[in-house]
Design an enzyme around this catalytic site. Structure first.
Site, short mmCIF file in Angstrom:
data_model
loop_
_atom_site.label_atom_id
_atom_site.label_comp_id
_atom_site.label_asym_id
_atom_site.label_seq_id
_atom_site.Cartn_x
_atom_site.Cartn_y
_atom_site.Cartn_z
N ASP A 130 43.52 78.73 25.28
CA ASP A 130 43.80 77.92 24.48
C ASP A 130 44.71 78.56 23.25
OD1 ASP A 130 43.39 75.75 26.69
OD2 ASP A 130 41.96 74.32 24.91
N ARG A 157 31.28 73.15 34.18
CA ARG A 157 31.80 73.87 32.90
C ARG A 157 30.86 74.70 32.58
NH1 ARG A 157 35.97 73.05 28.92
NH2 ARG A 157 36.50 70.78 30.76
N TYR A 206 34.11 62.90 40.94
CA TYR A 206 34.04 64.17 42.19
C TYR A 206 32.25 64.63 41.21
CZ TYR A 206 35.78 67.23 37.95
OH TYR A 206 35.57 67.62 36.98
N GLU A 218 31.27 85.67 19.32
CA GLU A 218 31.62 84.20 19.62
C GLU A 218 31.03 83.76 18.30
OE1 GLU A 218 32.64 81.61 21.39
OE2 GLU A 218 31.53 80.59 19.70
#
Ligand SMILES: Cc1cc2nc3c(=O)[nH]c(=O)nc-3n(C[C@H](O)[C@H](O)[C@H](O)COP(=O)(O)OP(=O)(O)OC[C@H]3O[C@@H](n4cnc5c(N)ncnc54)[C@H](O)[C@@H]3O)c2cc1C
Length: 441
Positions: free
Chosen positions: A306, A122, A229, A49
């Site tokens: 993605d 997330r 939400y 990463e």
């Protein structure tokens, strides 16, 4: 098979002395979920990463039954439910007059598909996969920006910006919208939609209004929409405000700024306007996707998430598709392992590439069309509203292709829905209703 070489590297300082079977570039939701899926199959996996820490920036994510089914398979669904919210309905309203257009009964939807539709922060979903990877022994490395890829006779190698290298039998590039690895396959660029998203996730006590957190609420309007939400068991309110930037359309560099946010929602209904002051104003997300591509594998290097299929977010399926990718790949690995443990990687990658690109192409193109439908103005907006109001709320013919079980083969991929033409609602019937209607820009 000829081995295509993207970038030759002369530097061979290895990042680690421990060999792995699979190297994954990118520790977002796509990379970590794929790492976990493959580690569960007994593979040695390392994630590289680029950031200094693993984490996710942003707010909420909707995860539909095609994702919660996989979380259940991974044994992670209960943890996700304990951190998120399982709402009872999703309600779509007109952003100008606030009237209800259609809804999904999410309790019935769970009965229909066997798994819930839920919403989660997330960073909570990312954290679930990070902890699962740690438990499964995935080697997690940060501060590792990958700048080059090359196939080798025995696998694939990556080169980091500082010259270090790493190699494995297979490299999976889950490096997001601006993927470096995608350049192995296609020389394309992200496509700007001229739309921009503002987000906010705040304690529910700061909402400043009564909000029904048993709903996922979506207001759609001319050139804009607004979603809210609950998150974290209903303790937080998540909001997303999206609009088309006039400055982007005019070709200006500095687009999507807060003054444009205020202008875009100035003519919307009270409920929407009440949410706008809560939006974070110090950052915003310009909305890009890319045209679908049907080749995701180059030798021993494969795209995922993605990097392969960045969508516009209108179908709320981007992170889900990334999670599905890893699940599908791991299933094909599992069925192609010989008694001695050797994996038929070309077979597994070919099976992955036979099924996933077509599914994701459907989602990408539908997301573009869905966004256009949401943002209609004038008579077309009224035609859309009439069609949505006429929909039987228990009609699942528009969701079967996406919320059913994730296909492992092209034969398992369900047929697409049949679109209904806007013109099937005669414009003449609506002309009178549109007289005096303000155009929101
Ligand atoms: C406003 C908005 C709302 C959304 N809502 C939803 C939703 O409700 N449901 C849903 O399913 N999806 C949603 N999405 C889409 C979803 O967020 C993305 O599709 C998903 O996060 C993609 O995950 P990924 O891991 O493939 O890529 P990313 O999240 O982009 O992760 C890529 C990772 O790779 C790392 N990286 C990049 N380059 C390198 C490099 N060179 N070397 C090493 N590491 C690198 C990055 O630091 C990052 O950690 C939404 C998106 C937006 C913008």
């Amino acid at each position: 098979m000829s081995v295509p070489v993207f970038e030759e590297s002369n530097v061979t300082t290895p990042i680690s002395a421990n060999p792995v079977d699979v190297l994954i570039v990118g520790g977002g939701i796509g990379g970590l979920s794929a790492a976990y899926a493959l580690a569960r199959e007994g593979l040695r996996v390392r994630v590289l990463e680029r950031a200094r820490e693993f984490g996710e920036v942003g707010a909420g994510l909707q995860i539909a039954p095609n994702c919660t089914r996989i979380l259940h398979d991974y044994g992670l669904l209960d943890e996700a439910k304990s951190l998120g919210v399982v709402p009872q309905s999703m309600v779509m309203r007109d952003a100008v007059d606030g009237s209800e257009l259609t809804r999904l009964d999410l309790v019935d939807l769970e009965r229909e598909y066997g798994f819930p539709y839920m919403v989660i922060h997330r960073s909570d979903l990312h954290g679930i996969f990070l902890r699962a990877c740690r438990r499964a022994g995935v080697d997690l490395i940060t501060d590792a920006p990958v700048s080059g890829y090359e196939n080798t006779p025995s696998g694939a190698r990556v080169t980091l910006e500082d010259g270090r290298t790493d190699e494995a039998t297979i490299v999976i590039a889950a490096d997001g919208l601006h993927s470096v690895a995608r350049g192995l396959i296609v020389k394309d660029e992200p496509v700007s939609s001229s739309y921009v998203a503002y987000r906010a996730a705040v304690p529910v006590g700061q909402a400043g209004r009564e909000v029904d957190l048993s709903e996922v609420s979506v207001h759609i309007g001319p050139h804009c929409h607004f979603v809210h939400y609950g998150l974290r068991g209903g303790q937080m309110l998540n909001q997303v405000a999206v609009f088309e930037s006039p400055k982007a359309l005019a070709g200006e560099e500095d687009w999507g700024t807060p003054d444009e946010l205020d202008a875009a929602f100035a003519e919307t209904c009270e409920d929407v306007q009440a949410g706008i002051p809560l939006m974070w104003r110090d950052r915003w997300w310009r909305m890009f996707d890319r045209d679908p591509i049907m080749t995701w594998v180059q030798g021993n290097i494969a795209l995922l998430g993605d990097a392969a299929h960045p969508p516009l977010q209108y179908m709320a399926q981007g992170a889900i598709m990334a999670i599905e990718d890893g699940w599908v790949l791991a299933k094909h690995v599992a069925t192609r392992r010989a008694a001695d443990g050797a994996i038929d990687w070309p077979g597994a990658l070919a099976a992955y590439e036979t099924v996933r690109p077509e599914h994701c192409r459907r989602v990408l193109t539908t997301a573009r069309a869905w966004g256009e439908l949401w943002h209609l103005d004038g008579i077309a907006r009224l035609q859309r509203n009439a069609l949505l109001r006429a929909r039987d709320i228990y009609d699942y013919s528009f969701t079967d292709w996406i919320y059913g079980p994730t296909a492992l083969t092209p034969e398992e991929e369900p047929p697409m829905f049949t679109p209904i033409a806007l013109d099937s609602v005669p414009a003449a019937d609506l002309a009178e209703a549109s007289v005096g209607m303000a155009t929101v820009r």
